[in-house]
Scaffold this active site. Structure first.
Site, PDB file in Angstrom:
ATOM      1  N   HIS A  33       4.728   7.406   2.194  1.00  0.00           N
ATOM      2  CA  HIS A  33       5.690   6.268   2.137  1.00  0.00           C
ATOM      3  C   HIS A  33       4.828   5.042   1.226  1.00  0.00           C
ATOM      4  O   HIS A  33       3.690   5.003   0.983  1.00  0.00           O
ATOM      5  CB  HIS A  33       5.864   5.300   3.568  1.00  0.00           C
ATOM      6  CG  HIS A  33       4.796   4.689   4.237  1.00  0.00           C
ATOM      7  ND1 HIS A  33       3.638   5.489   5.112  1.00  0.00           N
ATOM      8  CD2 HIS A  33       4.043   3.570   4.040  1.00  0.00           C
ATOM      9  CE1 HIS A  33       2.797   4.635   5.283  1.00  0.00           C
ATOM     10  NE2 HIS A  33       2.916   3.725   4.746  1.00  0.00           N
ATOM     11  N   GLU A  69       8.072   1.780   4.222  1.00  0.00           N
ATOM     12  CA  GLU A  69       7.663   0.941   5.515  1.00  0.00           C
ATOM     13  C   GLU A  69       7.910  -0.487   5.198  1.00  0.00           C
ATOM     14  O   GLU A  69       7.547  -0.930   4.116  1.00  0.00           O
ATOM     15  CB  GLU A  69       6.277   1.145   5.815  1.00  0.00           C
ATOM     16  CG  GLU A  69       5.613   0.513   7.120  1.00  0.00           C
ATOM     17  CD  GLU A  69       4.171   0.790   7.194  1.00  0.00           C
ATOM     18  OE1 GLU A  69       3.540   0.595   6.264  1.00  0.00           O
ATOM     19  OE2 GLU A  69       4.043   1.114   8.376  1.00  0.00           O
ATOM     20  N   HIS A 119      -5.781  -1.574   4.753  1.00  0.00           N
ATOM     21  CA  HIS A 119      -5.652  -0.717   3.886  1.00  0.00           C
ATOM     22  C   HIS A 119      -4.936  -0.845   2.607  1.00  0.00           C
ATOM     23  O   HIS A 119      -4.124  -1.556   2.471  1.00  0.00           O
ATOM     24  CB  HIS A 119      -4.997   0.614   4.465  1.00  0.00           C
ATOM     25  CG  HIS A 119      -3.485   0.585   5.101  1.00  0.00           C
ATOM     26  ND1 HIS A 119      -3.183  -0.838   5.488  1.00  0.00           N
ATOM     27  CD2 HIS A 119      -2.791   1.308   5.541  1.00  0.00           C
ATOM     28  CE1 HIS A 119      -2.023  -0.781   6.019  1.00  0.00           C
ATOM     29  NE2 HIS A 119      -1.719   0.479   6.027  1.00  0.00           N
ATOM     30  N   TYR A 149       9.319   2.671   9.829  1.00  0.00           N
ATOM     31  CA  TYR A 149       9.387   3.702   8.921  1.00  0.00           C
ATOM     32  C   TYR A 149      10.766   4.105   8.665  1.00  0.00           C
ATOM     33  O   TYR A 149      11.687   4.025   9.417  1.00  0.00           O
ATOM     34  CB  TYR A 149       8.789   5.020   9.341  1.00  0.00           C
ATOM     35  CG  TYR A 149       7.169   5.042   8.894  1.00  0.00           C
ATOM     36  CD1 TYR A 149       6.430   4.030   8.133  1.00  0.00           C
ATOM     37  CD2 TYR A 149       6.331   5.948   9.924  1.00  0.00           C
ATOM     38  CE1 TYR A 149       5.100   4.423   8.249  1.00  0.00           C
ATOM     39  CE2 TYR A 149       5.070   5.985  10.099  1.00  0.00           C
ATOM     40  CZ  TYR A 149       4.488   5.312   9.057  1.00  0.00           C
ATOM     41  OH  TYR A 149       3.077   5.139   8.932  1.00  0.00           O
ATOM     42  N   HIS A 164       1.241   0.454  14.783  1.00  0.00           N
ATOM     43  CA  HIS A 164       0.277   1.490  14.692  1.00  0.00           C
ATOM     44  C   HIS A 164      -0.926   1.211  15.342  1.00  0.00           C
ATOM     45  O   HIS A 164      -1.439  -0.041  15.451  1.00  0.00           O
ATOM     46  CB  HIS A 164       0.006   1.581  13.045  1.00  0.00           C
ATOM     47  CG  HIS A 164       1.036   2.101  12.208  1.00  0.00           C
ATOM     48  ND1 HIS A 164       1.530   3.203  12.457  1.00  0.00           N
ATOM     49  CD2 HIS A 164       1.558   1.456  11.125  1.00  0.00           C
ATOM     50  CE1 HIS A 164       2.570   3.083  11.376  1.00  0.00           C
ATOM     51  NE2 HIS A 164       2.422   2.290  10.423  1.00  0.00           N
ATOM     52  N   HIS A 208       0.868  -1.099  -0.031  1.00  0.00           N
ATOM     53  CA  HIS A 208       0.109  -0.178  -0.125  1.00  0.00           C
ATOM     54  C   HIS A 208       0.916   1.274   0.255  1.00  0.00           C
ATOM     55  O   HIS A 208       2.193   1.096  -0.112  1.00  0.00           O
ATOM     56  CB  HIS A 208      -0.934   0.005   1.413  1.00  0.00           C
ATOM     57  CG  HIS A 208      -0.198   0.249   2.385  1.00  0.00           C
ATOM     58  ND1 HIS A 208       0.156  -0.841   3.407  1.00  0.00           N
ATOM     59  CD2 HIS A 208       0.493   1.109   3.126  1.00  0.00           C
ATOM     60  CE1 HIS A 208       0.790  -0.572   4.359  1.00  0.00           C
ATOM     61  NE2 HIS A 208       1.051   0.906   4.369  1.00  0.00           N
TER      62      HIS A 208
END
Lengths: 137, 308
Positions: free
Chosen positions: B215, B266, B200, B256, B247, B153
């Protein structure tokens, strides 16, 4: 004004290459904004040298020449530089010593002033809603 | 939700300042497999596990950032349908000929309200991962570096994330999975969207400048692999932004870090599965710290400011 400290040891011819002491040359870097000085090895970028000693003063971003937050004006001294994003450092900037601290290594004592500001955040923009939304980079 | 329409992220095209240095980084440290170079100088990579020819492409430029992010759709008919829906919605689209990118079919290219270029395509050559489709082994042996499973993603930064949300939901059938609200309790600071069952497939943060990359993310299988990735980064003096940590949003574990041109990448693991009967999760402004970095419970200064 150039004052290099040479921490030199005679090379040991019997040592394996990775064990041989290298001559480490360090220079004084003055951050004019804070009046702080730190010692930076010639092998390290101005930003890396600052971070390695736990010092502050220059904003830290990507450390690789892309994001522009560590932009400084070198007011005196010499340095060697690597490729930096044109988004943040124009050719004129480069000629006039406005560079990214993460991409320049000192070759003499250096004085610098911080230009890059981490002020692009929408949060700060919201907090200071009256302030113009433009920003310099 | 059955997997029709937009299937998954397909490729990211990222600008680098020094091509050779970047090829070495993505090959030896990230552990991607180079699959080709084209006449315009683009270098193509996929993960060792991925089947399609490429998922991550770099080109030399004088500034860092991302040229475009692409999604693979079910088939050519779907591509034509989505192209029609985009135009009906008022989005200008452009067809890029098959073969313009190596081993990649025709692409439909358009700009979203935050200024980013998004592409859709239906075809990319399945070159396999060397294990075959009959009685395969469980992983590709002798891969070096971090060796993620897939390009997973991206997170983009720009002004009109409301317009993006509407476009991705109404035209491309994405679903809103999570959001962070600003202090007013109404405005979205950030949204996380999926086209699939993932937490996501793309995310966006409201930002003063358009068309910025926060990212591109690569999936790992376990938390131990996330820790190992951090070890490999340190061994190779990679610039780490933050992590390993977790997260709150998506519940993924993460690091990161920055590529040699300052593009944030990431490597992450986990996150939950999303289904269309689930309602979106909302994070309030006073808990934005925990939303982004669950253990620290505060944003690091770079999160909202350092982009390419």
């Amino acid at each position: 004004m150039i004052r290099a400290t040479q921490t030199a040891t005679a090379p040991d011819e019997f040592a394996a290459p990775h064990e041989r002491r290298q001559v480490v040359v360090r220079f004084d870097v003055l951050i004019e904004d804070t009046g702080e000085t730190y010692r930076c090895a010639e092998t390290r970028s101005l930003l890396e040298g600052m971070e390695a000693l736990g010092r502050k003063g220059i904003p830290v971003g990507c450390r690789n020449g892309g994001c522009g937050v560590c932009k400084v004006q070198v007011t005196s001294g010499s340095y060697a530089s690597r490729v930096m994003s044109r988004e943040h450092v124009s050719e004129e900037d480069e000629r006039e010593g406005r560079v990214l601290a993460c991409r320049v290594r000192p070759t003499s004592d250096v004085h610098l002033a911080v230009i890059g500001k981490m002020k692009k955040s929408v949060v700060r923009r919201v907090e200071t809603a009256d302030a113009p939304t433009s920003h310099s980079t | 939700m059955a997997m029709t329409g937009v299937l998954r992220p397909g490729h990211a095209v990222v600008r680098v300042l020094d091509l050779d240095e970047s090829v070495k980084f993505y090959t030896n440290v990230m552990g991607l497999k180079e699959t080709g170079r084209d006449a315009s100088g683009r270098v193509y990579f996929k993960t060792h596990a991925e089947r399609d020819h490429n998922s991550f492409v770099i080109r030399k430029a004088d500034r860092a950032g991302m040229d475009c992010f692409a999604f693979k759709v079910l088939n050519k008919a779907t591509l034509a349908t989505l192209e029609g829906r985009l135009r009906e919605y008022g989005v200008a689209t452009e067809r890029v000929a098959a073969g313009e990118m190596l081993e990649t079919g025709e692409r439909v290219r358009f700009q979203v309200p935050t200024g980013h270029m998004i592409e859709l395509y239906a075809e990319k050559t399945d070159i396999g991962n060397g294990m075959g489709y009959t009685n395969p082994e469980v992983f590709v042996q002798n891969a070096v570096g971090i060796n993620p499973i897939r390009m997973d993603h991206c997170l983009i930064y720009g002004g009109d994330i409301d317009g993006n949300l509407k476009l991705f939901q109404d035209v491309l059938d994405f679903s809103l999975v999570e959001r962070v609200k600003l202090e007013d309790g109404t405005t979205d600071l950030a949204t996380w969207l999926t086209c699939s069952h993932k937490a996501h497939d793309i995310a966006m943060v409201r930002h003063a400048e358009d068309a910025k990359l926060h990212h591109v993310s690569f999936l790992l299988e376990t938390w131990e692999q996330v820790l190992r990735a951090a070890d490999i980064m340190s061994m190779n003096r990679v610039s780490i932004d933050i992590g390993p940590t977790r997260h709150g949003v998506t519940q993924g574990t993460t690091i990161y870090f920055f590529d040699p041109s300052g593009n944030r990448m990431e490597t992450f693991c986990g996150g939950y599965q999303w289904y269309p009967d689930m309602q979106p999760t909302t994070w309030t402004w006073d808990e934005v710290g925990a939303a982004v970095f669950y253990h620290d419970r505060k944003l690091n200064p770079a999160f909202l400011t350092v982009v390419t």
